[in-house]
Motif scaffolding. Structure first.
Motif, PDB file in Angstrom:
ATOM      1  N   GLY A   1       0.816  -1.204   0.000  1.00 57.04           N
ATOM      2  CA  GLY A   1       0.000   0.000   0.000  1.00 57.04           C
ATOM      3  C   GLY A   1       0.848   1.252   0.000  1.00 57.04           C
ATOM      4  O   GLY A   1       2.071   1.213  -0.197  1.00 57.04           O
ATOM      5  N   THR A   2       0.174   2.371   0.222  1.00 59.48           N
ATOM      6  CA  THR A   2       0.824   3.670   0.377  1.00 59.48           C
ATOM      7  C   THR A   2       0.461   4.205   1.749  1.00 59.48           C
ATOM      8  O   THR A   2      -0.715   4.191   2.124  1.00 59.48           O
ATOM      9  N   VAL A   3       1.450   4.670   2.478  1.00 61.55           N
ATOM     10  CA  VAL A   3       1.214   5.173   3.822  1.00 61.55           C
ATOM     11  C   VAL A   3       1.801   6.569   3.966  1.00 61.55           C
ATOM     12  O   VAL A   3       2.738   6.950   3.246  1.00 61.55           O
ATOM     13  N   ALA A   4       1.225   7.326   4.892  1.00 60.52           N
ATOM     14  CA  ALA A   4       1.790   8.617   5.281  1.00 60.52           C
ATOM     15  C   ALA A   4       2.724   8.386   6.464  1.00 60.52           C
ATOM     16  O   ALA A   4       2.376   7.696   7.425  1.00 60.52           O
ATOM     17  N   HIS A   5       3.919   8.973   6.379  1.00 64.36           N
ATOM     18  CA  HIS A   5       4.903   8.780   7.445  1.00 64.36           C
ATOM     19  C   HIS A   5       5.868   9.964   7.462  1.00 64.36           C
ATOM     20  O   HIS A   5       6.435  10.314   6.431  1.00 64.36           O
TER      21      HIS A   5
ATOM     22  N   LEU B   1       2.792   3.898  -4.092  1.00 62.35           N
ATOM     23  CA  LEU B   1       2.769   2.628  -4.819  1.00 62.35           C
ATOM     24  C   LEU B   1       2.621   2.828  -6.318  1.00 62.35           C
ATOM     25  O   LEU B   1       3.168   2.043  -7.111  1.00 62.35           O
ATOM     26  N   SER B   2       1.888   3.865  -6.752  1.00 61.81           N
ATOM     27  CA  SER B   2       1.784   4.157  -8.185  1.00 61.81           C
ATOM     28  C   SER B   2       3.169   4.399  -8.774  1.00 61.81           C
ATOM     29  O   SER B   2       3.541   3.836  -9.811  1.00 61.81           O
ATOM     30  N   ALA B   3       3.959   5.249  -8.112  1.00 68.63           N
ATOM     31  CA  ALA B   3       5.286   5.580  -8.610  1.00 68.63           C
ATOM     32  C   ALA B   3       6.223   4.384  -8.533  1.00 68.63           C
ATOM     33  O   ALA B   3       7.046   4.167  -9.428  1.00 68.63           O
ATOM     34  N   PHE B   4       6.104   3.585  -7.488  1.00 69.86           N
ATOM     35  CA  PHE B   4       6.953   2.397  -7.350  1.00 69.86           C
ATOM     36  C   PHE B   4       6.748   1.437  -8.511  1.00 69.86           C
ATOM     37  O   PHE B   4       7.690   0.951  -9.119  1.00 69.86           O
ATOM     38  N   LEU B   5       5.486   1.160  -8.842  1.00 67.28           N
ATOM     39  CA  LEU B   5       5.197   0.250  -9.945  1.00 67.28           C
ATOM     40  C   LEU B   5       5.613   0.842 -11.282  1.00 67.28           C
ATOM     41  O   LEU B   5       6.184   0.155 -12.128  1.00 67.28           O
ATOM     42  N   ALA B   6       5.332   2.144 -11.479  1.00 70.61           N
ATOM     43  CA  ALA B   6       5.681   2.782 -12.745  1.00 70.61           C
ATOM     44  C   ALA B   6       7.186   2.827 -12.952  1.00 70.61           C
ATOM     45  O   ALA B   6       7.664   2.844 -14.090  1.00 70.61           O
ATOM     46  N   ALA B   7       7.945   2.842 -11.860  1.00 68.86           N
ATOM     47  CA  ALA B   7       9.404   2.868 -11.956  1.00 68.86           C
ATOM     48  C   ALA B   7      10.005   1.486 -12.169  1.00 68.86           C
ATOM     49  O   ALA B   7      11.225   1.347 -12.228  1.00 68.86           O
TER      50      ALA B   7
ATOM     51  N   LEU C   1      -3.000   3.509  -4.476  1.00 67.78           N
ATOM     52  CA  LEU C   1      -2.511   3.990  -5.772  1.00 67.78           C
ATOM     53  C   LEU C   1      -3.021   5.417  -5.975  1.00 67.78           C
ATOM     54  O   LEU C   1      -4.002   5.650  -6.684  1.00 67.78           O
ATOM     55  N   PRO C   2      -2.377   6.402  -5.369  1.00 63.68           N
ATOM     56  CA  PRO C   2      -2.905   7.764  -5.430  1.00 63.68           C
ATOM     57  C   PRO C   2      -2.735   8.445  -6.778  1.00 63.68           C
ATOM     58  O   PRO C   2      -3.430   9.427  -7.056  1.00 63.68           O
ATOM     59  N   ARG C   3      -1.835   7.932  -7.635  1.00 64.73           N
ATOM     60  CA  ARG C   3      -1.553   8.612  -8.902  1.00 64.73           C
ATOM     61  C   ARG C   3      -1.478   7.654 -10.082  1.00 64.73           C
ATOM     62  O   ARG C   3      -0.525   7.685 -10.857  1.00 64.73           O
ATOM     63  N   PRO C   4      -2.451   6.777 -10.262  1.00 64.81           N
ATOM     64  CA  PRO C   4      -2.396   5.920 -11.453  1.00 64.81           C
ATOM     65  C   PRO C   4      -2.524   6.749 -12.721  1.00 64.81           C
ATOM     66  O   PRO C   4      -3.269   7.731 -12.754  1.00 64.81           O
ATOM     67  N   ALA C   5      -1.789   6.373 -13.751  1.00 71.13           N
ATOM     68  CA  ALA C   5      -1.890   7.098 -15.020  1.00 71.13           C
ATOM     69  C   ALA C   5      -3.246   6.876 -15.669  1.00 71.13           C
ATOM     70  O   ALA C   5      -3.786   7.771 -16.322  1.00 71.13           O
ATOM     71  N   LYS C   6      -3.815   5.673 -15.475  1.00 69.74           N
ATOM     72  CA  LYS C   6      -5.118   5.357 -16.065  1.00 69.74           C
ATOM     73  C   LYS C   6      -5.994   4.694 -15.011  1.00 69.74           C
ATOM     74  O   LYS C   6      -5.534   3.792 -14.289  1.00 69.74           O
ATOM     75  N   VAL C   7      -7.239   5.156 -14.930  1.00 67.48           N
ATOM     76  CA  VAL C   7      -8.250   4.514 -14.097  1.00 67.48           C
ATOM     77  C   VAL C   7      -9.404   4.175 -15.030  1.00 67.48           C
ATOM     78  O   VAL C   7     -10.136   5.065 -15.476  1.00 67.48           O
ATOM     79  N   ILE C   8      -9.550   2.897 -15.348  1.00 63.62           N
ATOM     80  CA  ILE C   8     -10.550   2.446 -16.312  1.00 63.62           C
ATOM     81  C   ILE C   8     -11.549   1.559 -15.582  1.00 63.62           C
ATOM     82  O   ILE C   8     -11.166   0.694 -14.788  1.00 63.62           O
ATOM     83  N   CYS C   9     -12.825   1.801 -15.834  1.00 65.25           N
ATOM     84  CA  CYS C   9     -13.890   1.139 -15.076  1.00 65.25           C
ATOM     85  C   CYS C   9     -14.825   0.380 -16.005  1.00 65.25           C
ATOM     86  O   CYS C   9     -15.089   0.813 -17.126  1.00 65.25           O
ATOM     87  N   CYS C  10     -15.341  -0.734 -15.496  1.00 62.51           N
ATOM     88  CA  CYS C  10     -16.318  -1.523 -16.233  1.00 62.51           C
ATOM     89  C   CYS C  10     -17.661  -1.411 -15.538  1.00 62.51           C
ATOM     90  O   CYS C  10     -17.765  -1.589 -14.319  1.00 62.51           O
ATOM     91  N   GLY C  11     -18.688  -1.120 -16.300  1.00 66.50           N
ATOM     92  CA  GLY C  11     -20.046  -1.113 -15.782  1.00 66.50           C
ATOM     93  C   GLY C  11     -20.798  -2.354 -16.231  1.00 66.50           C
ATOM     94  O   GLY C  11     -20.396  -3.041 -17.170  1.00 66.50           O
ATOM     95  N   LEU C  12     -21.900  -2.649 -15.535  1.00 65.24           N
ATOM     96  CA  LEU C  12     -22.785  -3.741 -15.945  1.00 65.24           C
ATOM     97  C   LEU C  12     -22.009  -5.048 -16.121  1.00 65.24           C
ATOM     98  O   LEU C  12     -21.970  -5.652 -17.180  1.00 65.24           O
TER      99      LEU C  12
END
Length: 291
Positions: free
Chosen positions: A4-8, A47-53, A76-87
């Motif tokens: 995850g991502t934590v504040a510290h 975590l967004s930056a960790f994975l992207a790196a 994931l506070p800064r994903p480049a893409k957030v894609i959603c499926c409905g129905l």
């Protein structure tokens, strides 16, 4: 494992939840994708930056120091893409009066819409705000035009989301986007769990509660398009990269499909849970700013 991502200490850190508590993730030793977003960001900033790196999630992920007193944030506070499926659940499709789809129904959000597992959901008063409990998939590898097997291998893990929807705006037109992408409206978290720990294909119970009352319950085994299906389909028309987030749809029981319709009120406590992953607990705040 759970990540995850934590504040510290006044900053955010990508971290793993261990028996010692939260431990920071060590920086990746090499980048796998030179074109990945956030190339200039610290690889342990979140975590967004960790994975992207080029970081990967698993039992062999290098860990650093224990983060005493860390507070959990959106994983994931800064994903480049957030894609959603409905129905995408049979019961939900039936309650809308539609036939089972032959292809996924997709829409997008922005990172600005995401909040953490205990953050308030802030929207304008006078709007029709609805709940939508969802399983979300975290992309861990770059894929384009992937087959199902390749897409499944690209899954870094799973997290919990609630696609809180502003229904009166959603149904202004045939396009849903304007009811789905409000800032500070989509709780996520609390952790990302790797595929060796949870298997949605085997059936994970997904539930939603409002002020303690259960309003949604289903199993991920009833998804029309599962995680691998969605990633493969989406990758046909857009490249998916590490750190991208895909929401898989909500079960039946949403407020807009009830008779009479039911929507969230200011101060309501919204709980979203996926078995084996965790619980979101968010308070709805409807303010007086103009919609």
């Amino acid at each position: 494992m759970h990540f995850g991502t934590v504040a510290h200490a006044g900053t955010t850190r990508a971290a793993a939840l261990t028996c010692d508590g939260w431990r920071a993730l060590a920086a990746p030793t090499a980048r796998h994708d030179a074109d990945a977003p956030y190339a200039a960001a610290s690889p342990t900033a979140d975590l967004s930056a960790f994975l992207a790196a080029g970081g990967t999630l698993g039992a062999d992920t290098p860990l650093a120091e224990v983060l005493e007193g860390a507070t959990v944030r959106a994983p994931l506070p800064r994903p480049a893409k957030v894609i959603c499926c409905g129905l995408n659940y049979g019961e939900h499709i039936r309650e809308t009066g539609r036939d089972l789809p032959s292809h996924p129904t997709l829409f997008v959000k922005y990172a600005d819409s995401l909040v953490g597992p205990t953050d308030d959901v802030s929207l304008p008063s006078g709007t029709d705000v609805d709940w939508e409990a969802e399983l979300a998939v975290v992309v861990g590898a770059t894929i384009r035009s992937a087959d199902r097997e390749t897409a499944a291998a690209a899954i870094a893990g799973y997290t919990v989301a609630n696609d809180v929807s502003v229904r009166d705006w959603q149904y202004r037109t045939l396009q849903w986007f304007q009811g789905k992408a409000w800032d500070d409206s989509t709780p996520t978290g609390p952790v990302v769990v790797t595929p060796d720990q949870v298997d949605p294909g085997a059936g994970l119970t997904i539930t939603c509660r409002v002020n303690g009352e259960e309003v949604q319950r289903d199993s991920t085994v009833t998804l029309v398009f599962d995680s691998a299906d969605l990633l493969a389909y989406i990758s046909t028309f857009t490249t998916l990269r590490p750190g991208d987030l895909v929401l898989t749809g909500t079960p039946g029981g949403v407020g807009v499909a009830r008779d009479p319709k039911r929507f969230l009120a200011d101060g309501d406590v919204l709980e979203t849970e996926v078995e084996g992953i965790g619980l979101l607990r968010n308070v709805i705040r409807l303010t007086d700013h103009t919609a």
